[in-house]
Design an enzyme around this catalytic site. Structure first.
Site, mmCIF file in Angstrom:
data_model
loop_
_atom_site.group_PDB
_atom_site.id
_atom_site.type_symbol
_atom_site.label_atom_id
_atom_site.label_comp_id
_atom_site.label_asym_id
_atom_site.label_seq_id
_atom_site.Cartn_x
_atom_site.Cartn_y
_atom_site.Cartn_z
ATOM 1 C CB CYS A 250 -0.990 -0.016 1.163
ATOM 2 S SG CYS A 250 -0.246 0.033 2.814
ATOM 3 C CG HIS A 298 -4.558 -0.240 3.661
ATOM 4 N ND1 HIS A 298 -3.750 -1.080 2.924
ATOM 5 C CD2 HIS A 298 -5.527 0.196 2.809
ATOM 6 C CE1 HIS A 298 -4.219 -1.164 1.684
ATOM 7 N NE2 HIS A 298 -5.286 -0.400 1.580
ATOM 8 C CG HIS A 310 -6.563 0.456 -1.890
ATOM 9 N ND1 HIS A 310 -6.769 -0.265 -0.733
ATOM 10 C CD2 HIS A 310 -7.664 0.207 -2.660
ATOM 11 C CE1 HIS A 310 -7.927 -0.900 -0.795
ATOM 12 N NE2 HIS A 310 -8.491 -0.631 -1.953
#
Length: 335
Positions: A250, A298, A310
């Site tokens: 991420c 994240h 993402h």
């Protein structure tokens, strides 16, 4: 004694370094024997979240190690500079060693002088020389202590960085083993179960918007570059610790996209969450970073209309999903 103190310093540095990069690896749950398909699905989802957290912790440890390695380089430079200053006194010390002692010079002045005034004049000159010599020796003593301390600090910094790097490599190896176990467990699920796990962990996959329309709506040229770069990675695989160009995790994706616009972001979602300016959910603009988890583990890039791009999670490619997935923790505007 000096070597013993330095040895103790190294030992303390190694302990501090290990603590600084320690990652607490929770027990693996996905590999437990599930009692049903639902239980297997739940365990795999839990394992995915654990891995995301560990991934973030390792990235933080990497930043710590990098800072320690730079500190070691800086300390070594300071030590070399201090030792060069000390070496610069060498010629003056040699000159002092080769000159006659002050007491002998005083006696010679008394015996060879023709008058009291001549004696006073020569004694005054000798006193000035003695004062200069004492001052020089004092400077040398300070320079020597400074050089010794700087070298000890450099040795300790190097030991700390080395210990931290060794601990980090151990953590990377262990997390990689966890990743392989997770991927094997995930592969044993049915297609429907895999989709359910992915949706629960990383949101449902949505159709990617037209890049041209997203770029046109960007608030600046730099943001347009970030969005275009990020959307171009849709479909690339999730790679643990990946920072591109062919695989990402991420924070690797966000740092890669922002680098295209000339902005350096640390490869850590938690570190990125400390940058820029906080914005509310209602104020989101394309290009803003959106974060998930408490603590953050994240990050994605908002592309507009309630969507983000993402690197979703292990075993899943980069995708566009809803920004309103579980664990939303806030957003930051970098540009």
């Amino acid at each position: 004694m000096g070597r013993n103190r330095t040895s103790r310093r190294w030992s303390r540095a190694a302990l501090v370094a290990t603590a600084a990069v320690a990652v607490l690896l929770a027990p693996a749950t996905a590999s437990a024997d599930p009692g049903s398909a639902d239980e297997a699905q739940r365990l795999v989802a839990e394992a995915s979240k654990q891995l995301a957290t560990l991934d973030e912790q390792v990235h933080e440890a990497e930043l710590t190690v990098a800072a320690q390695q730079q500190a070691a380089v800086d300390a070594a430079t300071r030590a070399s500079q201090a030792e060069a200053v000390l070496a610069g006194y060498g010629p003056q010390l040699v000159a002092i060693a080769q000159s006659a002692g002050t007491s002998q010079s005083r006696m010679a002045a008394f015996l060879t002088s023709e008058s009291a005034a001549d004696v006073v004049q020569q004694m005054t000159t000798l006193d000035l020389i003695a004062a200069h010599t004492e001052g020089l020796l004092a400077e040398v003593s300070v320079a020597q202590r400074t050089a010794e301390q700087a070298r000890a600090d450099a040795d300790a910094a190097a030991a700390q960085a080395t210990a931290s790097l060794a601990e980090l490599e151990r953590q990377r190896a262990e997390v990689q083993t966890r990743v392989e176990t997770y991927e094997a467990d995930f592969a044993r699920l049915s297609a429907a179960e895999q989709a359910a796990v992915t949706t629960s962990v990383a949101g449902p996959s949505l159709a990617a918007p037209e890049t041209a329309s997203v770029v046109a709506a960007a608030p600046s040229e730099a943001v347009a570059t970030v969005l275009e770069t990020a959307l171009a990675q849709v479909g690339d695989p999730y790679v643990w610790a990946g920072s591109g160009p062919d695989g990402f995790d991420c924070s690797g994706l966000t740092s890669f996209a922002y680098a295209a616009a000339g902005v350096a972001l640390p490869h850590s979602s938690r570190a990125q969450a400390q940058m820029g300016t906080a914005v509310s959910r209602s104020e989101l603009q394309p290009g803003d970073l959106v974060f998930f988890g408490s603590p953050v583990y994240h990050v994605g890039i908002y592309v507009g209309n309630g969507k983000m791009v993402h690197a979703r999670t292990f075993s899943q490619p980069v995708a566009v999903t809803s920004v309103d997935m579980a664990g939303y923790a806030g957003a930051r505007r970098i540009l």
